[in-house]
Design a protein around this motif. Structure first.
Motif, PDB file in Angstrom:
ATOM      1  N   ASP A 193       0.839  -1.192   0.000  1.00  0.00           N
ATOM      2  CA  ASP A 193       0.000   0.000   0.000  1.00  0.00           C
ATOM      3  C   ASP A 193       0.875   1.242   0.000  1.00  0.00           C
ATOM      4  O   ASP A 193       1.968   1.264   0.564  1.00  0.00           O
ATOM      5  CB  ASP A 193      -0.905   0.013   1.240  1.00  0.00           C
ATOM      6  N   GLY A 194       0.365   2.289  -0.607  1.00  0.00           N
ATOM      7  CA  GLY A 194       1.053   3.571  -0.621  1.00  0.00           C
ATOM      8  C   GLY A 194       0.145   4.610  -1.225  1.00  0.00           C
ATOM      9  O   GLY A 194      -0.771   4.283  -1.985  1.00  0.00           O
ATOM     10  N   GLY A 195       0.370   5.853  -0.890  1.00  0.00           N
ATOM     11  CA  GLY A 195      -0.443   6.934  -1.437  1.00  0.00           C
ATOM     12  C   GLY A 195       0.285   8.257  -1.348  1.00  0.00           C
ATOM     13  O   GLY A 195       1.381   8.348  -0.778  1.00  0.00           O
ATOM     14  N   ALA A 196      -0.330   9.284  -1.912  1.00  0.00           N
ATOM     15  CA  ALA A 196       0.258  10.620  -1.859  1.00  0.00           C
ATOM     16  C   ALA A 196      -0.842  11.657  -2.029  1.00  0.00           C
ATOM     17  O   ALA A 196      -1.896  11.383  -2.610  1.00  0.00           O
ATOM     18  CB  ALA A 196       1.325  10.810  -2.931  1.00  0.00           C
ATOM     19  N   ILE A 197      -0.574  12.845  -1.523  1.00  0.00           N
ATOM     20  CA  ILE A 197      -1.438  13.995  -1.712  1.00  0.00           C
ATOM     21  C   ILE A 197      -0.603  15.073  -2.383  1.00  0.00           C
ATOM     22  O   ILE A 197       0.523  15.353  -1.962  1.00  0.00           O
ATOM     23  CB  ILE A 197      -1.981  14.522  -0.366  1.00  0.00           C
ATOM     24  N   LEU A 198      -1.146  15.676  -3.432  1.00  0.00           N
ATOM     25  CA  LEU A 198      -0.501  16.803  -4.096  1.00  0.00           C
ATOM     26  C   LEU A 198      -1.346  18.050  -3.888  1.00  0.00           C
ATOM     27  O   LEU A 198      -2.580  17.988  -3.891  1.00  0.00           O
ATOM     28  CB  LEU A 198      -0.338  16.536  -5.594  1.00  0.00           C
ATOM     29  N   THR A 199      -0.674  19.190  -3.723  1.00  0.00           N
ATOM     30  CA  THR A 199      -1.376  20.446  -3.527  1.00  0.00           C
ATOM     31  C   THR A 199      -0.467  21.605  -3.919  1.00  0.00           C
ATOM     32  O   THR A 199       0.762  21.482  -3.895  1.00  0.00           O
ATOM     33  CB  THR A 199      -1.853  20.617  -2.069  1.00  0.00           C
ATOM     34  N   ARG A 200      -1.074  22.722  -4.258  1.00  0.00           N
ATOM     35  CA  ARG A 200      -0.307  23.934  -4.524  1.00  0.00           C
ATOM     36  C   ARG A 200      -0.291  24.862  -3.302  1.00  0.00           C
ATOM     37  O   ARG A 200       0.325  25.925  -3.324  1.00  0.00           O
ATOM     38  CB  ARG A 200      -0.888  24.694  -5.715  1.00  0.00           C
ATOM     39  N   ASP A 201      -0.973  24.472  -2.227  1.00  0.00           N
ATOM     40  CA  ASP A 201      -1.138  25.282  -1.021  1.00  0.00           C
ATOM     41  C   ASP A 201      -0.084  24.871   0.003  1.00  0.00           C
ATOM     42  O   ASP A 201      -0.154  23.783   0.589  1.00  0.00           O
ATOM     43  CB  ASP A 201      -2.555  25.065  -0.472  1.00  0.00           C
ATOM     44  N   ALA A 202       0.890  25.736   0.266  1.00  0.00           N
ATOM     45  CA  ALA A 202       1.984  25.395   1.177  1.00  0.00           C
ATOM     46  C   ALA A 202       1.485  25.172   2.603  1.00  0.00           C
ATOM     47  O   ALA A 202       1.972  24.267   3.299  1.00  0.00           O
ATOM     48  CB  ALA A 202       3.038  26.504   1.159  1.00  0.00           C
ATOM     49  N   ALA A 203       0.532  25.976   3.058  1.00  0.00           N
ATOM     50  CA  ALA A 203       0.017  25.823   4.423  1.00  0.00           C
ATOM     51  C   ALA A 203      -0.729  24.498   4.565  1.00  0.00           C
ATOM     52  O   ALA A 203      -0.610  23.803   5.586  1.00  0.00           O
ATOM     53  CB  ALA A 203      -0.890  26.992   4.782  1.00  0.00           C
ATOM     54  N   LEU A 204      -1.487  24.133   3.526  1.00  0.00           N
ATOM     55  CA  LEU A 204      -2.192  22.847   3.542  1.00  0.00           C
ATOM     56  C   LEU A 204      -1.189  21.698   3.561  1.00  0.00           C
ATOM     57  O   LEU A 204      -1.372  20.702   4.278  1.00  0.00           O
ATOM     58  CB  LEU A 204      -3.112  22.739   2.328  1.00  0.00           C
ATOM     59  N   ALA A 205      -0.120  21.823   2.804  1.00  0.00           N
ATOM     60  CA  ALA A 205       0.916  20.783   2.786  1.00  0.00           C
ATOM     61  C   ALA A 205       1.532  20.599   4.170  1.00  0.00           C
ATOM     62  O   ALA A 205       1.770  19.467   4.611  1.00  0.00           O
ATOM     63  CB  ALA A 205       1.994  21.135   1.764  1.00  0.00           C
ATOM     64  N   ASP A 206       1.777  21.705   4.875  1.00  0.00           N
ATOM     65  CA  ASP A 206       2.325  21.602   6.228  1.00  0.00           C
ATOM     66  C   ASP A 206       1.356  20.881   7.162  1.00  0.00           C
ATOM     67  O   ASP A 206       1.773  20.047   7.983  1.00  0.00           O
ATOM     68  CB  ASP A 206       2.632  22.995   6.779  1.00  0.00           C
ATOM     69  N   ARG A 207       0.056  21.187   7.050  1.00  0.00           N
ATOM     70  CA  ARG A 207      -0.926  20.507   7.899  1.00  0.00           C
ATOM     71  C   ARG A 207      -0.972  19.016   7.587  1.00  0.00           C
ATOM     72  O   ARG A 207      -1.096  18.181   8.494  1.00  0.00           O
ATOM     73  CB  ARG A 207      -2.321  21.130   7.703  1.00  0.00           C
ATOM     74  N   LEU A 208      -0.842  18.670   6.326  1.00  0.00           N
ATOM     75  CA  LEU A 208      -0.877  17.268   5.931  1.00  0.00           C
ATOM     76  C   LEU A 208       0.341  16.512   6.454  1.00  0.00           C
ATOM     77  O   LEU A 208       0.232  15.368   6.894  1.00  0.00           O
ATOM     78  CB  LEU A 208      -0.956  17.161   4.405  1.00  0.00           C
ATOM     79  N   ARG A 209       1.501  17.137   6.412  1.00  0.00           N
ATOM     80  CA  ARG A 209       2.709  16.481   6.927  1.00  0.00           C
ATOM     81  C   ARG A 209       2.582  16.229   8.427  1.00  0.00           C
ATOM     82  O   ARG A 209       3.054  15.204   8.936  1.00  0.00           O
ATOM     83  CB  ARG A 209       3.935  17.330   6.616  1.00  0.00           C
ATOM     84  N   ALA A 210       1.947  17.150   9.140  1.00  0.00           N
ATOM     85  CA  ALA A 210       1.734  16.940  10.572  1.00  0.00           C
ATOM     86  C   ALA A 210       0.702  15.845  10.816  1.00  0.00           C
ATOM     87  O   ALA A 210       0.892  14.974  11.675  1.00  0.00           O
ATOM     88  CB  ALA A 210       1.290  18.251  11.227  1.00  0.00           C
ATOM     89  N   LEU A 211      -0.379  15.852  10.039  1.00  0.00           N
ATOM     90  CA  LEU A 211      -1.436  14.855  10.224  1.00  0.00           C
ATOM     91  C   LEU A 211      -0.927  13.434   9.991  1.00  0.00           C
ATOM     92  O   LEU A 211      -1.323  12.506  10.687  1.00  0.00           O
ATOM     93  CB  LEU A 211      -2.598  15.149   9.282  1.00  0.00           C
ATOM     94  N   ARG A 212      -0.043  13.249   9.014  1.00  0.00           N
ATOM     95  CA  ARG A 212       0.423  11.885   8.706  1.00  0.00           C
ATOM     96  C   ARG A 212       1.411  11.365   9.744  1.00  0.00           C
ATOM     97  O   ARG A 212       1.746  10.192   9.761  1.00  0.00           O
ATOM     98  CB  ARG A 212       1.085  11.857   7.323  1.00  0.00           C
ATOM     99  N   HIS A 213       1.904  12.267  10.627  1.00  0.00           N
ATOM    100  CA  HIS A 213       3.027  11.907  11.510  1.00  0.00           C
ATOM    101  C   HIS A 213       2.754  12.401  12.934  1.00  0.00           C
ATOM    102  O   HIS A 213       3.480  13.226  13.469  1.00  0.00           O
ATOM    103  CB  HIS A 213       4.315  12.529  10.943  1.00  0.00           C
ATOM    104  N   TYR A 214       1.658  11.883  13.519  1.00  0.00           N
ATOM    105  CA  TYR A 214       1.346  12.103  14.930  1.00  0.00           C
ATOM    106  C   TYR A 214       1.111  13.565  15.314  1.00  0.00           C
ATOM    107  O   TYR A 214       1.185  13.910  16.499  1.00  0.00           O
ATOM    108  CB  TYR A 214       2.447  11.526  15.817  1.00  0.00           C
ATOM    109  N   GLY A 215       0.853  14.430  14.357  1.00  0.00           N
ATOM    110  CA  GLY A 215       0.645  15.831  14.684  1.00  0.00           C
ATOM    111  C   GLY A 215       1.923  16.597  14.942  1.00  0.00           C
ATOM    112  O   GLY A 215       1.881  17.747  15.410  1.00  0.00           O
ATOM    113  N   PHE A 216       3.094  15.989  14.618  1.00  0.00           N
ATOM    114  CA  PHE A 216       4.359  16.684  14.801  1.00  0.00           C
ATOM    115  C   PHE A 216       4.471  17.801  13.751  1.00  0.00           C
ATOM    116  O   PHE A 216       4.306  17.556  12.555  1.00  0.00           O
ATOM    117  CB  PHE A 216       5.547  15.741  14.636  1.00  0.00           C
ATOM    118  N   ALA A 217       4.769  19.008  14.214  1.00  0.00           N
ATOM    119  CA  ALA A 217       4.818  20.157  13.303  1.00  0.00           C
ATOM    120  C   ALA A 217       6.243  20.557  12.940  1.00  0.00           C
ATOM    121  O   ALA A 217       6.450  21.537  12.245  1.00  0.00           O
ATOM    122  CB  ALA A 217       4.085  21.346  13.920  1.00  0.00           C
ATOM    123  N   GLY A 218       7.217  19.836  13.404  1.00  0.00           N
ATOM    124  CA  GLY A 218       8.601  20.168  13.107  1.00  0.00           C
ATOM    125  C   GLY A 218       9.503  19.007  13.461  1.00  0.00           C
ATOM    126  O   GLY A 218       9.031  17.898  13.731  1.00  0.00           O
TER     127      GLY A 218
END
Length: 363
Positions: A193-218
């Motif tokens: 299994d594998g997937g990805a999300i693409l977006t042009r919105d940098a703020a949305l991308a940051d939220r997605l990276r946090a959501l996929r990884h325990y809510g870590f923001a940095g």
């Protein structure tokens, strides 16, 4: 000799040397989660679709669910989606606490019918989730016009349309986010299994990276909010990175096979897939009023086929609450669609073999 409907191991074998090198690079390194392979694949895949941000996740369903959550969609919201698609599309909406509002598809494109979408918009509607079914583009200009008029988010389900386009514009670039699956049978598939999300919105991308990884923001391991363990792993990313350069050629091979099918298939009542220059033919799905009998006949001739998707989601117990009345086009397609072999590694002889079998089909 049997022609399978799909055989992912044959694609892996075709590119085995490149895949082996990619996997060996990960195994020889020291980072197995969110390392260089994931970062490199995210950048390369996003660039291939003309998007600035890519976020690798654990599956296509996770991609949809995380995109919805990152856009603030949750309990009390409704998301308009087609009833003719894989259950994962609607499950992702349920997982956010929202209601999948299932509408009928256009009988020709087999994708969301904009007229039915316009009718379904209500006070609770928060988003539209079009599916580019079988690699054929949904009518994104019409759907975006509806979304803009009502202030709705648009998340494109691109699980079946890697590399596809509409009027020269990459699919996945119309809405706020696009969700992809790399399930092994996809045009670009890994070995799990594998997937990805693409977006042009940098703020949305940051939220997605946090959501996929325990809510870590940095880099520090501090949860800033809700998060999940929904990451794409290094080995799958390395395999996808090895296969990505072959995606365009593979899609061209699928288009060529589709042309051959169109030139030789003939049977009373047989319906062919819609045509679009930017389609990538994840499936070559025909229709026939005696689908099940035709399926058995082709199996006897050594030709594998598959049914995608029956019944329609509005007839699944989990999703009935969101059905928008009767959905005749979905019901008709669910009862008649039959996917023929189209994967390049298995389908070279398929058009001629299917054509011969159709000539022998007892009417």
């Amino acid at each position: 000799m049997t022609i399978p409907q799909a055989a992912p191991p044959r694609r892996i074998a075709r590119f085995r040397q490149e895949i082996d090198r990619a996997v060996a690079s990960v195994l020889g390194g020291s980072t197995y989660i969110l390392g260089q392979a994931v970062a490199d694949f995210e950048a390369a895949f996003a660039a291939s679709a003309g998007q600035p941000h890519g976020i690798g996740v654990a599956s296509g369903t996770e991609a949809l669910a995380l995109a919805l959550r990152a856009l603030g969609i949750g309990p009390g919201d409704e998301v308009i989606a087609p009833a003719l698609t894989f259950a994962g599309t609607a499950q992702a909406i349920l997982q956010c606490g929202a209601l999948p509002r299932l509408v009928d598809v256009d009988p020709v494109t087999r994708c969301l019918d904009p007229a039915r979408v316009a009718e379904a918009v209500g006070a609770r509607t928060a988003a539209i989730l079009p599916v580019h079914l079988f690699g054929h583009p949904a009518d994104m200009p019409a759907l975006m016009k509806i979304a803009e008029h009502h202030g709705l988010a648009v998340i494109e389900d691109c699980a079946q349309c890697h590399g596809a386009s509409l009027a020269g514009r990459p699919l996945g670039s119309f809405g706020q986010a696009a969700a992809y699956s790399f399930y092994p049978t996809k045009n670009l598939g890994c070995v799990g299994d594998g997937g990805a999300i693409l977006t042009r919105d940098a703020a949305l991308a940051d939220r997605l990276r946090a959501l996929r990884h325990y809510g870590f923001a940095g880099p520090e391991r501090v949860s800033r909010g809700l998060g999940f363990n929904a990451r794409l792993d290094e080995i799958q990313a390395a395999i996808l990175l090895a296969l990505l350069p072959h995606l365009e050629a593979g899609n061209a091979e699928r288009r060529a096979i589709a042309v051959r099918y169109r030139s030789c298939l003939s049977l009373p009542g047989l319906g062919l897939p819609p045509e679009a220059p930017g389609s990538v033919y994840h499936q070559f799905a025909v229709t026939h009023p005696e689908r099940d009998r035709l399926m058995r006949h082709l199996a006897e001739a050594g030709i594998g086929t598959a049914v995608h998707y029956a019944p329609g989601l509005h007839r699944h117990p989990a999703f009935r609450e969101g059905a928008t009345g009767t959905l005749p086009a979905t019901d008709a397609l669910a009862a008649t669609l039959l996917s023929l072999p189209i994967q390049p590694e298995v389908a070279d002889e398929a058009p001629a073999r299917v054509a011969q079998a159709l000539r022998d089909f007892p009417l």
